[in-house]
Design a protein around this motif. Structure first.
Motif, PDB file in Angstrom:
ATOM      1  N   THR A  10      -5.020  -5.280  -9.064  1.00 47.26           N
ATOM      2  CA  THR A  10      -3.926  -4.803  -8.212  1.00 47.26           C
ATOM      3  C   THR A  10      -3.369  -5.938  -7.372  1.00 47.26           C
ATOM      4  OG1 THR A  10      -4.904  -2.586  -8.082  1.00 47.26           O
ATOM      5  CG2 THR A  10      -3.285  -3.165  -6.407  1.00 47.26           C
ATOM      6  N   LEU A  11      -4.261  -6.774  -6.841  1.00 47.29           N
ATOM      7  CA  LEU A  11      -3.817  -7.919  -6.039  1.00 47.29           C
ATOM      8  C   LEU A  11      -2.960  -8.865  -6.866  1.00 47.29           C
ATOM      9  CD1 LEU A  11      -7.115  -8.720  -4.089  1.00 47.29           C
ATOM     10  CD2 LEU A  11      -5.002  -7.812  -3.137  1.00 47.29           C
ATOM     11  N   LEU A  12      -3.366  -9.135  -8.093  1.00 47.43           N
ATOM     12  CA  LEU A  12      -2.585 -10.018  -8.963  1.00 47.43           C
ATOM     13  C   LEU A  12      -1.225  -9.400  -9.284  1.00 47.43           C
ATOM     14  CD1 LEU A  12      -5.314 -11.264 -11.494  1.00 47.43           C
ATOM     15  CD2 LEU A  12      -4.318 -12.505  -9.557  1.00 47.43           C
ATOM     16  N   GLU A  13      -1.224  -8.081  -9.513  1.00 44.73           N
ATOM     17  CA  GLU A  13       0.023  -7.390  -9.855  1.00 44.73           C
ATOM     18  C   GLU A  13       0.996  -7.409  -8.682  1.00 44.73           C
ATOM     19  OE1 GLU A  13       1.481  -2.922 -11.309  1.00 44.73           O
ATOM     20  OE2 GLU A  13      -0.653  -3.459 -11.285  1.00 44.73           O
ATOM     21  N   VAL A  14       0.489  -7.128  -7.479  1.00 45.05           N
ATOM     22  CA  VAL A  14       1.352  -7.116  -6.301  1.00 45.05           C
ATOM     23  C   VAL A  14       1.839  -8.525  -5.975  1.00 45.05           C
ATOM     24  CG1 VAL A  14       1.414  -6.667  -3.813  1.00 45.05           C
ATOM     25  CG2 VAL A  14       0.332  -5.022  -5.349  1.00 45.05           C
ATOM     26  N   ASP A  15       0.989  -9.516  -6.191  1.00 45.68           N
ATOM     27  CA  ASP A  15       1.387 -10.906  -5.952  1.00 45.68           C
ATOM     28  C   ASP A  15       2.565 -11.276  -6.853  1.00 45.68           C
ATOM     29  OD1 ASP A  15       0.812 -13.570  -4.695  1.00 45.68           O
ATOM     30  OD2 ASP A  15       0.540 -14.121  -6.799  1.00 45.68           O
ATOM     31  N   VAL A  31      14.396  -6.030   1.956  1.00 44.53           N
ATOM     32  CA  VAL A  31      14.301  -5.600   0.562  1.00 44.53           C
ATOM     33  C   VAL A  31      14.471  -4.096   0.526  1.00 44.53           C
ATOM     34  CG1 VAL A  31      12.878  -5.540  -1.510  1.00 44.53           C
ATOM     35  CG2 VAL A  31      12.751  -7.504   0.040  1.00 44.53           C
ATOM     36  N   ARG A  32      15.528  -3.618  -0.085  1.00 44.75           N
ATOM     37  CA  ARG A  32      15.806  -2.180  -0.150  1.00 44.75           C
ATOM     38  C   ARG A  32      15.096  -1.565  -1.340  1.00 44.75           C
ATOM     39  NH1 ARG A  32      22.030  -1.827  -0.544  1.00 44.75           N
ATOM     40  NH2 ARG A  32      21.584   0.402  -0.424  1.00 44.75           N
ATOM     41  N   TYR A  33      14.671  -0.312  -1.155  1.00 45.15           N
ATOM     42  CA  TYR A  33      13.936   0.368  -2.216  1.00 45.15           C
ATOM     43  C   TYR A  33      14.780   0.502  -3.481  1.00 45.15           C
ATOM     44  CZ  TYR A  33      11.039   3.814  -4.630  1.00 45.15           C
ATOM     45  OH  TYR A  33      10.268   4.455  -5.560  1.00 45.15           O
ATOM     46  N   CYS A  34      16.079   0.806  -3.320  1.00 49.01           N
ATOM     47  CA  CYS A  34      16.943   0.999  -4.489  1.00 49.01           C
ATOM     48  C   CYS A  34      17.081  -0.276  -5.311  1.00 49.01           C
ATOM     49  CB  CYS A  34      18.316   1.517  -4.056  1.00 49.01           C
ATOM     50  SG  CYS A  34      19.277   0.344  -3.071  1.00 49.01           S
ATOM     51  N   GLU A  35      16.869  -1.437  -4.694  1.00 47.72           N
ATOM     52  CA  GLU A  35      16.909  -2.708  -5.414  1.00 47.72           C
ATOM     53  C   GLU A  35      15.535  -3.063  -5.967  1.00 47.72           C
ATOM     54  OE1 GLU A  35      18.205  -5.209  -2.278  1.00 47.72           O
ATOM     55  OE2 GLU A  35      20.326  -4.682  -2.477  1.00 47.72           O
ATOM     56  N   LEU A  36      14.488  -2.687  -5.225  1.00 48.40           N
ATOM     57  CA  LEU A  36      13.122  -3.008  -5.644  1.00 48.40           C
ATOM     58  C   LEU A  36      12.707  -2.210  -6.871  1.00 48.40           C
ATOM     59  CD1 LEU A  36      10.504  -4.568  -4.819  1.00 48.40           C
ATOM     60  CD2 LEU A  36       9.858  -2.531  -3.534  1.00 48.40           C
ATOM     61  N   LEU A  37      13.095  -0.930  -6.918  1.00 49.04           N
ATOM     62  CA  LEU A  37      12.660  -0.043  -7.983  1.00 49.04           C
ATOM     63  C   LEU A  37      13.013  -0.550  -9.372  1.00 49.04           C
ATOM     64  CD1 LEU A  37      11.431   2.664  -8.894  1.00 49.04           C
ATOM     65  CD2 LEU A  37      13.671   3.712  -8.535  1.00 49.04           C
ATOM     66  N   ARG A  49       2.488  -0.105  -3.953  1.00 55.15           N
ATOM     67  CA  ARG A  49       1.673  -1.105  -3.264  1.00 55.15           C
ATOM     68  C   ARG A  49       2.533  -2.255  -2.742  1.00 55.15           C
ATOM     69  NH1 ARG A  49      -3.104   1.329  -2.091  1.00 55.15           N
ATOM     70  NH2 ARG A  49      -4.314   1.895  -3.937  1.00 55.15           N
ATOM     71  N   THR A  50       3.521  -2.650  -3.544  1.00 53.78           N
ATOM     72  CA  THR A  50       4.399  -3.745  -3.138  1.00 53.78           C
ATOM     73  C   THR A  50       5.209  -3.362  -1.907  1.00 53.78           C
ATOM     74  OG1 THR A  50       4.588  -4.399  -5.470  1.00 53.78           O
ATOM     75  CG2 THR A  50       6.179  -5.338  -3.924  1.00 53.78           C
TER      76      THR A  50
END
Length: 236
Positions: A10-15, A31-37, A49-50
Protein backbone atom coordinates in the motif's frame (compact mmCIF):
# COMPACT_ATOMS: atom_id res chain seq x y z
CA UNK A 1 0.85 -5.14 8.59
CA UNK A 2 1.11 -1.48 9.51
CA UNK A 3 -1.40 0.66 11.44
CA UNK A 4 -4.68 1.50 9.63
CA UNK A 5 -4.10 -1.33 7.15
CA UNK A 6 -1.06 0.26 5.49
CA UNK A 7 0.92 -2.69 4.18
CA UNK A 8 4.27 -2.42 2.43
CA UNK A 9 2.51 -2.69 -0.94
CA UNK A 10 0.00 0.00 0.00
CA UNK A 11 2.85 2.37 0.84
CA UNK A 12 4.49 1.73 -2.54
CA UNK A 13 1.16 2.20 -4.33
CA UNK A 14 0.38 5.49 -2.58
CA UNK A 15 3.93 6.72 -3.15
CA UNK A 16 3.47 6.15 -6.89
CA UNK A 17 0.03 7.79 -6.79
CA UNK A 18 1.44 10.89 -5.08
CA UNK A 19 4.04 11.27 -7.83
CA UNK A 20 1.22 11.29 -10.39
CA UNK A 21 -1.05 13.59 -8.34
CA UNK A 22 1.65 16.16 -7.60
CA UNK A 23 3.28 16.29 -11.02
CA UNK A 24 3.19 19.90 -12.14
CA UNK A 25 2.17 21.00 -8.65
CA UNK A 26 3.05 24.57 -7.66
CA UNK A 27 2.82 26.41 -4.34
CA UNK A 28 -0.75 27.38 -3.53
CA UNK A 29 -2.35 24.69 -5.68
CA UNK A 30 -4.75 22.04 -4.41
CA UNK A 31 -5.53 18.60 -5.79
CA UNK A 32 -9.23 18.25 -6.56
CA UNK A 33 -10.96 14.90 -6.28
CA UNK A 34 -12.50 15.21 -9.77
CA UNK A 35 -8.98 15.50 -11.21
CA UNK A 36 -7.43 12.85 -8.95
CA UNK A 37 -10.01 10.16 -9.71
CA UNK A 38 -9.42 9.67 -13.47
CA UNK A 39 -5.63 9.99 -13.13
CA UNK A 40 -5.35 7.24 -10.50
CA UNK A 41 -8.17 5.04 -11.79
CA UNK A 42 -6.40 4.74 -15.14
CA UNK A 43 -3.37 3.29 -13.35
CA UNK A 44 -5.41 1.21 -10.89
CA UNK A 45 -4.01 3.05 -7.86
CA UNK A 46 -5.59 3.54 -4.44
CA UNK A 47 -7.64 6.74 -4.53
CA UNK A 48 -8.89 6.72 -0.93
CA UNK A 49 -5.47 6.26 0.69
CA UNK A 50 -3.89 8.86 -1.57
CA UNK A 51 -6.59 11.42 -0.76
CA UNK A 52 -6.02 10.76 2.96
CA UNK A 53 -2.34 11.70 2.63
CA UNK A 54 -3.10 14.79 0.54
CA UNK A 55 -5.73 15.85 3.06
CA UNK A 56 -3.25 15.51 5.94
CA UNK A 57 -0.89 17.77 3.97
CA UNK A 58 -3.66 20.33 3.42
CA UNK A 59 -3.49 19.90 -0.34
CA UNK A 60 -6.74 18.02 -1.00
CA UNK A 61 -10.02 19.59 -2.17
CA UNK A 62 -12.99 17.24 -1.90
CA UNK A 63 -15.33 18.52 -4.60
CA UNK A 64 -17.53 15.42 -4.73
CA UNK A 65 -21.30 15.73 -4.35
CA UNK A 66 -22.68 15.30 -0.84
CA UNK A 67 -24.04 11.83 -1.72
CA UNK A 68 -20.58 10.57 -2.66
CA UNK A 69 -19.10 11.77 0.62
CA UNK A 70 -21.90 10.11 2.57
CA UNK A 71 -21.35 6.84 0.69
CA UNK A 72 -17.63 6.97 1.34
CA UNK A 73 -18.24 7.38 5.09
CA UNK A 74 -20.77 4.55 5.20
CA UNK A 75 -18.43 2.14 3.39
CA UNK A 76 -15.35 2.93 5.45
CA UNK A 77 -13.72 -0.40 6.32
CA UNK A 78 -15.58 -2.41 3.67
CA UNK A 79 -13.27 -4.47 1.45
CA UNK A 80 -12.59 -3.04 -2.04
CA UNK A 81 -14.11 -6.01 -3.91
CA UNK A 82 -17.33 -5.90 -1.87
CA UNK A 83 -17.35 -2.11 -1.92
CA UNK A 84 -17.33 -2.00 -5.73
CA UNK A 85 -20.53 -4.07 -5.96
CA UNK A 86 -22.24 -2.11 -3.18
CA UNK A 87 -21.43 1.27 -4.73
CA UNK A 88 -22.90 0.12 -8.05
CA UNK A 89 -26.02 -1.12 -6.23
CA UNK A 90 -26.48 2.17 -4.36
CA UNK A 91 -26.09 4.18 -7.57
CA UNK A 92 -28.73 2.06 -9.27
CA UNK A 93 -31.08 2.46 -6.31
CA UNK A 94 -30.66 6.22 -6.41
CA UNK A 95 -30.60 6.84 -10.18
CA UNK A 96 -32.50 3.82 -11.51
CA UNK A 97 -31.37 1.43 -14.22
CA UNK A 98 -32.51 -0.11 -17.50
CA UNK A 99 -35.10 -2.22 -15.68
CA UNK A 100 -35.55 -0.38 -12.40
CA UNK A 101 -36.94 2.95 -11.32
CA UNK A 102 -35.10 5.32 -8.93
CA UNK A 103 -35.91 4.75 -5.28
CA UNK A 104 -36.65 7.39 -2.69
CA UNK A 105 -33.50 8.77 -1.04
CA UNK A 106 -34.73 7.64 2.37
CA UNK A 107 -35.01 4.09 1.02
CA UNK A 108 -31.41 4.27 -0.21
CA UNK A 109 -30.21 5.44 3.22
CA UNK A 110 -32.28 2.84 5.02
CA UNK A 111 -31.19 -0.08 2.83
CA UNK A 112 -27.49 0.71 3.09
CA UNK A 113 -27.76 1.34 6.83
CA UNK A 114 -29.42 -2.05 7.25
CA UNK A 115 -26.65 -4.02 5.54
CA UNK A 116 -23.62 -1.95 6.60
CA UNK A 117 -22.75 -4.06 9.70
CA UNK A 118 -23.00 -7.22 7.58
CA UNK A 119 -20.70 -5.77 4.91
CA UNK A 120 -18.08 -4.95 7.54
CA UNK A 121 -18.33 -8.48 8.97
CA UNK A 122 -18.12 -10.16 5.58
CA UNK A 123 -15.15 -7.99 4.62
CA UNK A 124 -13.16 -9.76 7.35
CA UNK A 125 -13.82 -13.14 5.71
CA UNK A 126 -14.47 -12.58 2.02
CA UNK A 127 -13.10 -10.56 -0.88
CA UNK A 128 -16.26 -10.55 -3.00
CA UNK A 129 -20.00 -10.75 -2.36
CA UNK A 130 -20.14 -13.89 -4.52
CA UNK A 131 -18.34 -15.69 -1.67
CA UNK A 132 -21.23 -15.06 0.74
CA UNK A 133 -23.15 -18.30 1.23
CA UNK A 134 -26.75 -19.17 1.88
CA UNK A 135 -25.71 -20.25 5.38
CA UNK A 136 -24.35 -16.75 6.03
CA UNK A 137 -27.71 -15.22 5.12
CA UNK A 138 -29.58 -17.83 7.18
CA UNK A 139 -27.42 -16.92 10.19
CA UNK A 140 -28.31 -13.25 9.71
CA UNK A 141 -32.02 -14.08 9.43
CA UNK A 142 -31.91 -16.21 12.59
CA UNK A 143 -30.36 -13.37 14.60
CA UNK A 144 -33.09 -10.84 13.77
CA UNK A 145 -36.76 -10.50 14.62
CA UNK A 146 -39.80 -8.50 13.59
CA UNK A 147 -39.42 -5.41 11.43
CA UNK A 148 -35.62 -5.54 11.57
CA UNK A 149 -35.70 -9.08 10.16
CA UNK A 150 -38.02 -8.05 7.33
CA UNK A 151 -36.12 -4.86 6.51
CA UNK A 152 -32.62 -6.40 6.53
CA UNK A 153 -33.62 -9.32 4.31
CA UNK A 154 -35.40 -6.93 1.93
CA UNK A 155 -32.17 -4.91 1.61
CA UNK A 156 -30.08 -8.07 1.11
CA UNK A 157 -32.48 -9.32 -1.55
CA UNK A 158 -32.15 -6.02 -3.35
CA UNK A 159 -28.35 -6.07 -3.12
CA UNK A 160 -27.81 -9.66 -4.26
CA UNK A 161 -30.56 -9.38 -6.86
CA UNK A 162 -28.71 -6.43 -8.38
CA UNK A 163 -25.41 -8.33 -8.33
CA UNK A 164 -26.98 -11.30 -10.09
CA UNK A 165 -28.59 -9.05 -12.69
CA UNK A 166 -25.25 -7.39 -13.44
CA UNK A 167 -23.39 -10.71 -13.57
CA UNK A 168 -21.08 -10.28 -10.57
CA UNK A 169 -22.48 -13.46 -8.98
CA UNK A 170 -24.32 -16.50 -10.30
CA UNK A 171 -26.28 -17.71 -7.27
CA UNK A 172 -28.37 -15.46 -5.08
CA UNK A 173 -27.82 -16.58 -1.44
CA UNK A 174 -31.07 -14.89 -0.37
CA UNK A 175 -33.24 -16.99 -2.71
CA UNK A 176 -36.06 -18.88 -0.97
CA UNK A 177 -35.23 -17.37 2.42
CA UNK A 178 -38.49 -15.91 3.69
CA UNK A 179 -38.55 -12.36 4.94
CA UNK A 180 -41.60 -12.99 7.13
CA UNK A 181 -44.43 -10.58 7.67
CA UNK A 182 -43.76 -7.08 8.87
CA UNK A 183 -45.16 -6.57 12.36
CA UNK A 184 -46.91 -3.28 12.95
CA UNK A 185 -47.31 -1.97 16.48
CA UNK A 186 -50.71 -1.39 17.96
CA UNK A 187 -51.48 2.31 18.45
CA UNK A 188 -52.52 2.91 22.05
CA UNK A 189 -53.77 6.15 23.65
CA UNK A 190 -51.37 8.03 25.90
CA UNK A 191 -51.95 8.10 29.62
CA UNK A 192 -52.74 11.47 31.21
CA UNK A 193 -49.35 11.56 32.95
CA UNK A 194 -47.57 10.94 29.64
CA UNK A 195 -49.48 13.81 28.01
CA UNK A 196 -48.52 16.15 30.86
CA UNK A 197 -44.85 15.12 30.50
CA UNK A 198 -44.90 15.81 26.75
CA UNK A 199 -46.47 19.24 27.25
CA UNK A 200 -43.99 20.11 30.02
CA UNK A 201 -41.06 19.07 27.81
CA UNK A 202 -42.22 21.43 25.02
CA UNK A 203 -40.42 24.54 26.24
CA UNK A 204 -40.03 26.34 22.89
CA UNK A 205 -42.68 27.74 20.51
CA UNK A 206 -41.62 25.27 17.83
CA UNK A 207 -42.01 22.30 20.16
CA UNK A 208 -45.45 23.52 21.27
CA UNK A 209 -46.60 23.80 17.65
CA UNK A 210 -45.39 20.25 17.00
CA UNK A 211 -47.31 18.97 20.05
CA UNK A 212 -50.42 20.77 18.83
CA UNK A 213 -50.18 19.40 15.29
CA UNK A 214 -49.60 15.85 16.47
CA UNK A 215 -52.08 15.74 19.35
CA UNK A 216 -54.97 17.80 17.97
CA UNK A 217 -54.65 17.40 14.22
CA UNK A 218 -53.04 13.91 14.17
CA UNK A 219 -50.32 15.13 11.82
CA UNK A 220 -47.65 12.54 11.01
CA UNK A 221 -43.99 13.22 11.77
CA UNK A 222 -43.08 13.29 8.06
CA UNK A 223 -45.78 15.90 7.38
CA UNK A 224 -44.67 18.06 10.31
CA UNK A 225 -41.01 17.89 9.22
CA UNK A 226 -41.89 19.14 5.73
CA UNK A 227 -44.27 21.87 6.87
CA UNK A 228 -43.48 25.40 5.65
CA UNK A 229 -44.88 28.80 6.61
CA UNK A 230 -46.49 29.03 3.17
CA UNK A 231 -48.61 25.98 4.04
CA UNK A 232 -50.32 27.80 6.93
CA UNK A 233 -53.58 29.64 6.35
CA UNK A 234 -52.97 32.63 8.64
CA UNK A 235 -56.50 33.86 8.08
CA UNK A 236 -57.87 30.71 9.69
Amino acid sequence: MRPRGWTHWTLLEVDRALVIALSGFTTGDTVRYCELLPALRQSGLNIRRTSEVLDRLGLFEDDRPTHSRWLDRKLEGVGPGIRHDVEDWVRTLRDGGPRSRPRDQHTVWSYLGGVQPLLLDWSNRYHRLREVTREDVRAVAASLQGSEHHHTLSALRSLFGHCKATGTLFRDPTARIRRGRRNYGVILPLETEEIHQAVAAATTPTARVIILLAAVHAAQSKTIARLRLDDIDLGE
